[in-house]
Scaffold this active site. Structure first.
Site, PDB file in Angstrom:
ATOM      1  N   ASN A 199       0.682  -0.970   0.001  1.00  0.00           N
ATOM      2  CA  ASN A 199       0.058   0.058  -0.103  1.00  0.00           C
ATOM      3  C   ASN A 199       0.978   1.253  -0.150  1.00  0.00           C
ATOM      4  O   ASN A 199       0.232   2.229  -0.454  1.00  0.00           O
ATOM      5  CB  ASN A 199      -0.786  -0.100   1.257  1.00  0.00           C
ATOM      6  CG  ASN A 199      -1.506   1.378   1.752  1.00  0.00           C
ATOM      7  OD1 ASN A 199      -2.432   1.626   1.147  1.00  0.00           O
ATOM      8  ND2 ASN A 199      -0.560   1.828   2.710  1.00  0.00           N
TER       9      ASN A 199
ATOM     10  N   SER B  19      -4.893   3.108  -8.117  1.00  0.00           N
ATOM     11  CA  SER B  19      -5.614   4.351  -8.121  1.00  0.00           C
ATOM     12  C   SER B  19      -6.477   4.427  -9.319  1.00  0.00           C
ATOM     13  O   SER B  19      -6.043   4.010 -10.265  1.00  0.00           O
ATOM     14  CB  SER B  19      -4.444   5.411  -8.000  1.00  0.00           C
ATOM     15  OG  SER B  19      -5.299   6.761  -8.332  1.00  0.00           O
TER      16      SER B  19
ATOM     17  N   TYR C  30       2.659   9.559 -11.179  1.00  0.00           N
ATOM     18  CA  TYR C  30       1.823   9.086 -10.136  1.00  0.00           C
ATOM     19  C   TYR C  30       0.970   7.797 -11.036  1.00  0.00           C
ATOM     20  O   TYR C  30       0.993   6.578 -10.842  1.00  0.00           O
ATOM     21  CB  TYR C  30       0.935   9.691  -9.348  1.00  0.00           C
ATOM     22  CG  TYR C  30       0.187   9.019  -8.584  1.00  0.00           C
ATOM     23  CD1 TYR C  30       0.666   8.779  -7.301  1.00  0.00           C
ATOM     24  CD2 TYR C  30      -1.259   9.159  -8.557  1.00  0.00           C
ATOM     25  CE1 TYR C  30       0.060   8.015  -6.320  1.00  0.00           C
ATOM     26  CE2 TYR C  30      -1.961   8.491  -7.648  1.00  0.00           C
ATOM     27  CZ  TYR C  30      -1.416   7.988  -6.575  1.00  0.00           C
ATOM     28  OH  TYR C  30      -2.382   7.187  -5.647  1.00  0.00           O
TER      29      TYR C  30
ATOM     30  N   ALA D 265       1.864   6.820 -13.894  1.00  0.00           N
ATOM     31  CA  ALA D 265       2.737   5.832 -14.561  1.00  0.00           C
ATOM     32  C   ALA D 265       2.913   4.527 -13.617  1.00  0.00           C
ATOM     33  O   ALA D 265       2.658   3.479 -13.884  1.00  0.00           O
ATOM     34  CB  ALA D 265       4.022   6.234 -14.799  1.00  0.00           C
ATOM     35  N   SER D 266       3.153   5.209 -12.348  1.00  0.00           N
ATOM     36  CA  SER D 266       3.379   4.223 -11.193  1.00  0.00           C
ATOM     37  C   SER D 266       2.002   3.128 -11.004  1.00  0.00           C
ATOM     38  O   SER D 266       2.168   1.894 -10.728  1.00  0.00           O
ATOM     39  CB  SER D 266       3.808   4.788  -9.839  1.00  0.00           C
ATOM     40  OG  SER D 266       2.779   5.308  -9.251  1.00  0.00           O
ATOM     41  N   LYS D 267       0.844   3.844 -10.860  1.00  0.00           N
ATOM     42  CA  LYS D 267      -0.336   3.181 -10.542  1.00  0.00           C
ATOM     43  C   LYS D 267      -0.814   2.298 -11.660  1.00  0.00           C
ATOM     44  O   LYS D 267      -1.326   1.301 -11.573  1.00  0.00           O
ATOM     45  CB  LYS D 267      -1.086   4.117 -10.138  1.00  0.00           C
ATOM     46  CG  LYS D 267      -1.022   4.798  -8.918  1.00  0.00           C
ATOM     47  CD  LYS D 267      -0.711   3.921  -7.654  1.00  0.00           C
ATOM     48  CE  LYS D 267      -0.714   4.502  -6.497  1.00  0.00           C
ATOM     49  NZ  LYS D 267      -0.370   3.506  -5.087  1.00  0.00           N
TER      50      LYS D 267
ATOM     51  N   ILE E 122      -9.707   9.557  -1.407  1.00  0.00           N
ATOM     52  CA  ILE E 122     -10.004   8.862  -0.021  1.00  0.00           C
ATOM     53  C   ILE E 122      -9.658  10.202   0.839  1.00  0.00           C
ATOM     54  O   ILE E 122      -8.425  10.548   0.826  1.00  0.00           O
ATOM     55  CB  ILE E 122      -9.404   7.705   0.243  1.00  0.00           C
ATOM     56  CG1 ILE E 122      -9.702   6.683  -0.704  1.00  0.00           C
ATOM     57  CG2 ILE E 122      -9.789   7.131   1.530  1.00  0.00           C
ATOM     58  CD1 ILE E 122     -10.989   6.397  -1.040  1.00  0.00           C
TER      59      ILE E 122
HETATM   60  P1  NDP Z   1      -0.697   8.436   3.442  1.00  0.00           P
HETATM   61  O1  NDP Z   1       0.175   9.703   2.855  1.00  0.00           O
HETATM   62  O2  NDP Z   1      -1.754   8.743   4.417  1.00  0.00           O
HETATM   63  O3  NDP Z   1       0.216   7.103   3.832  1.00  0.00           O
HETATM   64  C1  NDP Z   1       1.242   6.729   3.061  1.00  0.00           C
HETATM   65  C2  NDP Z   1       1.929   5.635   3.832  1.00  0.00           C
HETATM   66  O4  NDP Z   1       2.951   5.183   3.067  1.00  0.00           O
HETATM   67  C3  NDP Z   1       2.764   6.119   5.135  1.00  0.00           C
HETATM   68  O5  NDP Z   1       2.305   5.062   5.793  1.00  0.00           O
HETATM   69  C4  NDP Z   1       3.971   6.401   4.936  1.00  0.00           C
HETATM   70  O6  NDP Z   1       4.945   6.290   6.038  1.00  0.00           O
HETATM   71  C5  NDP Z   1       4.229   5.128   4.064  1.00  0.00           C
HETATM   72  N1  NDP Z   1       5.373   5.371   3.048  1.00  0.00           N
HETATM   73  C6  NDP Z   1       5.759   6.481   2.322  1.00  0.00           C
HETATM   74  N2  NDP Z   1       7.040   6.131   1.561  1.00  0.00           N
HETATM   75  C7  NDP Z   1       7.426   5.100   1.922  1.00  0.00           C
HETATM   76  C8  NDP Z   1       8.621   4.293   1.800  1.00  0.00           C
HETATM   77  N3  NDP Z   1       9.459   4.817   1.042  1.00  0.00           N
HETATM   78  N4  NDP Z   1       8.659   3.090   2.446  1.00  0.00           N
HETATM   79  C9  NDP Z   1       7.620   2.704   3.446  1.00  0.00           C
HETATM   80  N5  NDP Z   1       6.539   3.427   3.530  1.00  0.00           N
HETATM   81  C10 NDP Z   1       6.423   4.559   2.818  1.00  0.00           C
HETATM   82  O7  NDP Z   1      -1.312   7.919   1.834  1.00  0.00           O
HETATM   83  P2  NDP Z   1      -2.829   7.113   1.753  1.00  0.00           P
HETATM   84  O8  NDP Z   1      -3.108   6.343   2.963  1.00  0.00           O
HETATM   85  O9  NDP Z   1      -3.764   8.088   1.175  1.00  0.00           O
HETATM   86  O10 NDP Z   1      -2.192   6.199   0.457  1.00  0.00           O
HETATM   87  C11 NDP Z   1      -2.047   4.875   0.542  1.00  0.00           C
HETATM   88  C12 NDP Z   1      -2.099   4.269  -0.678  1.00  0.00           C
HETATM   89  O11 NDP Z   1      -3.157   4.452  -1.418  1.00  0.00           O
HETATM   90  C13 NDP Z   1      -1.104   4.699  -1.694  1.00  0.00           C
HETATM   91  O12 NDP Z   1      -0.567   3.858  -2.402  1.00  0.00           O
HETATM   92  C14 NDP Z   1      -1.725   5.955  -2.548  1.00  0.00           C
HETATM   93  O13 NDP Z   1      -1.154   6.211  -3.641  1.00  0.00           O
HETATM   94  C15 NDP Z   1      -3.066   5.173  -2.641  1.00  0.00           C
HETATM   95  N6  NDP Z   1      -4.238   5.656  -3.034  1.00  0.00           N
HETATM   96  C16 NDP Z   1      -4.746   6.708  -2.231  1.00  0.00           C
HETATM   97  C17 NDP Z   1      -5.724   7.929  -2.568  1.00  0.00           C
HETATM   98  C18 NDP Z   1      -6.364   8.833  -1.563  1.00  0.00           C
HETATM   99  O14 NDP Z   1      -7.223   9.473  -2.100  1.00  0.00           O
HETATM  100  N7  NDP Z   1      -5.802   9.044  -0.371  1.00  0.00           N
HETATM  101  C19 NDP Z   1      -6.232   7.437  -3.858  1.00  0.00           C
HETATM  102  C20 NDP Z   1      -5.688   6.366  -4.573  1.00  0.00           C
HETATM  103  C21 NDP Z   1      -4.850   5.592  -4.123  1.00  0.00           C
HETATM  104  P3  NDP Z   1       6.313   7.135   6.163  1.00  0.00           P
HETATM  105  O15 NDP Z   1       6.194   8.308   5.606  1.00  0.00           O
HETATM  106  O16 NDP Z   1       6.509   6.903   7.694  1.00  0.00           O
HETATM  107  O17 NDP Z   1       7.294   6.262   5.462  1.00  0.00           O
END
Ligand code: NDP
Length: 239
Positions: A80, A132, A145, A147-149, A180
């Site tokens: 995630n 996403s 983003y 591209a990654s998704k 979200i």
């Molecule tokens: P948040 O920013 O709330 O959470 C992201 C999480 O990823 C954090 O726990 C962060 O912790 C961790 N993280 C970031 N970089 C790294 C890394 N290099 N290694 C390990 N952990 C990492 O994001 P969301 O909860 O909103 O998003 C979660 C997923 O859902 C993502 O993949 C996002 O792309 C996807 N998504 C979100 C949407 C939204 O509207 N919110 C919509 C569509 C998809 P830390 O910084 O401590 O590492």
């Protein structure tokens, strides 16, 4: 709720937002949950924190080896962790492009490369990757983003075939959330959020728990015949 008692679950980015909602849900269902991220969090609800930076191969390996040493198996992976670094393509620095790909796409590859084959060896497991709506439809200012998704969808469908080819019940699915309410949206101006709301059939943003419910279903035995698919959790959004 389907019981996940005895299962070991790894949730990358499991400390905040959608990932934390997933950690909670899987813990409630009885799994041993490792919420993994770069910044430490202390939980009092039985969820375990483990340090992880998905951009670093060694960090992924350390996590894998620690959990294998403690339990001898990993049954669930919710891949995630993800970031954004938005800008119009003309202004997007290569560093911004690479950082998003390294985290969102290659980070998922690194984790699945370790855990997928282990699931095959142990005779089963369930992987959910987090895509996403942007990976399906594209979005202005998010070429990196998107591209990654989109890449996550292609990788996950490949893995669903690869890890099942020896008859092993390792299932791989993608959950593709819409917008979200998490920290990820914090920087977006209100008028843009309202624009996204208008594009949903349900006329609202989503909650992390609504994504977690679907992921919890997909990793449970209730989804035993579901693999290689993308499930949208987006309120009926079309970008
Ligand atoms: P948040 O920013 O709330 O959470 C992201 C999480 O990823 C954090 O726990 C962060 O912790 C961790 N993280 C970031 N970089 C790294 C890394 N290099 N290694 C390990 N952990 C990492 O994001 P969301 O909860 O909103 O998003 C979660 C997923 O859902 C993502 O993949 C996002 O792309 C996807 N998504 C979100 C949407 C939204 O509207 N919110 C919509 C569509 C998809 P830390 O910084 O401590 O590492």
């Amino acid at each position: 709720m389907n019981s996940l008692k005895g299962k070991v679950a790894v949730v990358t980015g499991g400390t905040t937002g959608i990932g934390y909602a997933v950690s909670l849900k899987l813990r409630e269902a009885g799994a041993d949950v490792y919420a993994c991220a770069r910044h430490e969090k202390n939980f009092t609800n039985g969820i375990r924190y483990h340090e992880l930076d998905v951009r670093k191969k060694e960090s992924c390996r350390r996590l894998y080896e620690d959990i294998m040493a403690a339990h001898g198996h990993i049954d669930i992976l919710a891949a995630n962790a993800g970031i954004i670094a938005d800008s119009m393509t003309e202004k997007m620095e290569e560093e911004e492009f690479d950082r998003v790909i390294e985290t969102n796409l290659k980070g998922v590859f690194r984790m699945v490369r370790l855990i997928g084959p282990q699931m095959e060896r142990q005779g089963g497991g369930a992987i959910v990757t987090v895509g996403s709506v942007v990976g399906e439809y594209g979005n202005i200012g998010q070429a990196n983003y998107a591209a990654s998704k989109a890449g996550i969808i292609g990788m996950s469908k490949s893995w669903a075939k690869e890890f099942a080819r020896k008859g092993s019940p390792v299932r791989v699915n993608v959950v593709a959330p819409g917008y979200i309410m998490t920290d990820m949206l914090k920087g977006l101006p209100e008028h843009l959020l309202m624009k996204f709301v208008e594009k949903t059939m349900l006329k609202r943003l989503g909650r992390p728990e609504e994504v977690a419910e679907v992921i919890a279903f997909l990793v449970s035995d209730a989804a035993s015949y579901v693999t290689g698919t993308v499930i949208d959790v987006n309120g009926g959004m079309r970008l």
